[in-house]
Design a protein around this motif. Structure first.
Motif, PDB file in Angstrom:
ATOM      1  N   VAL A   1     -13.636  -0.128  -3.403  1.00 22.70           N
ATOM      2  CA  VAL A   1     -12.764   1.040  -3.234  1.00 22.70           C
ATOM      3  C   VAL A   1     -12.598   1.386  -1.755  1.00 22.70           C
ATOM      4  O   VAL A   1     -11.476   1.664  -1.293  1.00 22.70           O
ATOM      5  N   ILE A   2     -13.695   1.359  -1.013  1.00 20.67           N
ATOM      6  CA  ILE A   2     -13.611   1.688   0.414  1.00 20.67           C
ATOM      7  C   ILE A   2     -12.734   0.676   1.148  1.00 20.67           C
ATOM      8  O   ILE A   2     -11.953   1.037   2.040  1.00 20.67           O
ATOM      9  N   ALA A   3     -12.839  -0.603   0.773  1.00 22.93           N
ATOM     10  CA  ALA A   3     -12.014  -1.634   1.394  1.00 22.93           C
ATOM     11  C   ALA A   3     -10.531  -1.398   1.107  1.00 22.93           C
ATOM     12  O   ALA A   3      -9.685  -1.549   1.993  1.00 22.93           O
ATOM     13  N   VAL A   4     -10.222  -1.016  -0.121  1.00 20.53           N
ATOM     14  CA  VAL A   4      -8.829  -0.718  -0.480  1.00 20.53           C
ATOM     15  C   VAL A   4      -8.318   0.456   0.345  1.00 20.53           C
ATOM     16  O   VAL A   4      -7.193   0.434   0.875  1.00 20.53           O
ATOM     17  N   LEU A   5      -9.139   1.501   0.466  1.00 18.27           N
ATOM     18  CA  LEU A   5      -8.739   2.673   1.240  1.00 18.27           C
ATOM     19  C   LEU A   5      -8.599   2.337   2.725  1.00 18.27           C
ATOM     20  O   LEU A   5      -7.709   2.857   3.407  1.00 18.27           O
ATOM     21  N   ARG A   6      -9.482   1.495   3.215  1.00 16.90           N
ATOM     22  CA  ARG A   6      -9.408   1.070   4.615  1.00 16.90           C
ATOM     23  C   ARG A   6      -8.117   0.297   4.870  1.00 16.90           C
ATOM     24  O   ARG A   6      -7.418   0.527   5.860  1.00 16.90           O
ATOM     25  N   TYR A   7      -7.798  -0.624   3.979  1.00 15.36           N
ATOM     26  CA  TYR A   7      -6.562  -1.392   4.127  1.00 15.36           C
ATOM     27  C   TYR A   7      -5.344  -0.482   3.999  1.00 15.36           C
ATOM     28  O   TYR A   7      -4.328  -0.688   4.669  1.00 15.36           O
ATOM     29  N   ALA A   8      -5.461   0.551   3.150  1.00 13.39           N
ATOM     30  CA  ALA A   8      -4.352   1.487   2.960  1.00 13.39           C
ATOM     31  C   ALA A   8      -4.023   2.241   4.241  1.00 13.39           C
ATOM     32  O   ALA A   8      -2.872   2.640   4.449  1.00 13.39           O
ATOM     33  N   VAL A   9      -5.027   2.428   5.103  1.00  9.48           N
ATOM     34  CA  VAL A   9      -4.776   3.071   6.398  1.00  9.48           C
ATOM     35  C   VAL A   9      -3.807   2.220   7.216  1.00  9.48           C
ATOM     36  O   VAL A   9      -2.874   2.734   7.837  1.00  9.48           O
TER      37      VAL A   9
END
Length: 308
Positions: free
Chosen positions: A263-271
């Motif tokens: 989830v954190i990786a997805v959110l990081r990429y979303a940035v």
């Protein structure tokens, strides 16, 4: 200069120019894009069968088959778009558009690569050949005009990643979980729509030239698509992680823990997507150290949950 004149000039070139043609064919085949084909390993990895010799051989066959067929699609695409590419400020430097590779030679090479991919796929079974044929048919439709159809173009590009993942399971005879298919499908849509969204954001900020199909989208619509895809992907992955834990004889908690870095990786990429920097996902993955650590942590947790 007409296509015929260009082809005649290239064909009548001296032998010293031939390496240029071969190099042009190789460049048009986009070998750098072959890294996408490692997705064929996803199904064997999650099924805890990646180290079985027969499975690994089948995965290698699937990888090689997709390298050949994807390169044939790139050749056809550039041959079809040769006229438009010659009017483009950067695409006019492509080997076919610049006249290095004759159009007829590109088509001939595409046929050879396609037939070669079918032949290689048969080594793993007719099921892989069917998946390969479906991929080629869908991508050919994209080249012939579907890439100009809103939504359809996003789905076709995303389907390429999904079919690669399916091919790995089909080649090795591994049943594919519905959660695996959903995560792969919406993960692919998330990447594709995010890339398109980043291109539009970049256009709005700098006025940079964008692909014609993007003129039919708004940034708000693409933002909605990639946000929805991200939400579904995270939800289905979480459900899949709990299923993996239930299947594990030791009731390992690592599958559930893997949800956190995922989830954190997805959110990081979303940035990066939101900032308009996701036009080249591979560059982000190679440059963003935090994203790399999160990705490795996720893979490690998933591996521990499956193989421990």
């Amino acid at each position: 200069m007409s296509d015929q004149a260009t082809e005649h000039r290239t064909e009548s070139a001296t032998p010293t120019a031939r390496p240029g043609v071969l190099a042009g064919l190789l460049r048009t085949a986009r070998p750098r894009q072959w890294v996408k084909n490692v997705l064929v390993l996803a199904a064997p990895f999650t099924a805890n069968r990646i180290f079985e010799q027969d499975v690994l051989v089948a995965a290698v066959i699937a990888f090689a088959s997709f390298c050949l067929v994807s390169s044939s699609v790139y050749l056809v695409n550039d041959a079809i778009d040769v006229a438009a590419d010659r009017e483009h400020p950067t695409k006019r430097n492509r080997p076919i558009a610049s006249g290095i590779v004759p159009v007829r030679l590109a088509y001939a090479a595409a046929v050879v690569l396609f037939l070669g991919s079918l032949g290689v796929s048969l080594l793993a079974g007719w099921q892989l050949t069917v998946v390969l044929a479906v991929y080629a048919a869908v991508q050919l439709g994209y080249c012939l005009g579907l890439k100009h159809q809103p939504v359809i173009d996003l789905c076709i590009v995303a389907s390429g990643f999904l079919l690669r993942s399916i091919a790995g399971g089909v080649a090795a005879g591994i049943p594919l979980s519905q959660w695996f298919l959903l995560v792969t499908a919406f993960g692919s849509l998330f990447m594709v729509s995010g890339k398109r969204y980043a291109e539009i954001v970049l256009f709005e900020k700098t006025g940079a030239k964008i692909r014609a199909s993007l003129s039919k989208y708004s940034s708000s619509y693409l933002r909605f698509v990639w946000a929805t895809a991200a939400a579904v992907m995270i939800t289905t992955y979480s459900l899949w992680a709990f299923e993996i834990r239930e299947r594990n004889p030791h009731n390992s908690v690592w599958a559930v823990i893997s949800i956190v870095p995922f989830v954190i990786a997805v959110l990081r990429y979303a940035v990066d997507v939101d900032g308009g920097h996701a036009g080249t996902p591979e560059d982000i993955a190679l440059k963003d150290r935090v994203l790399q650590v999160l990705g490795l942590s996720w893979v490690a947790c998933l591996a521990l949950s499956i193989y421990l």
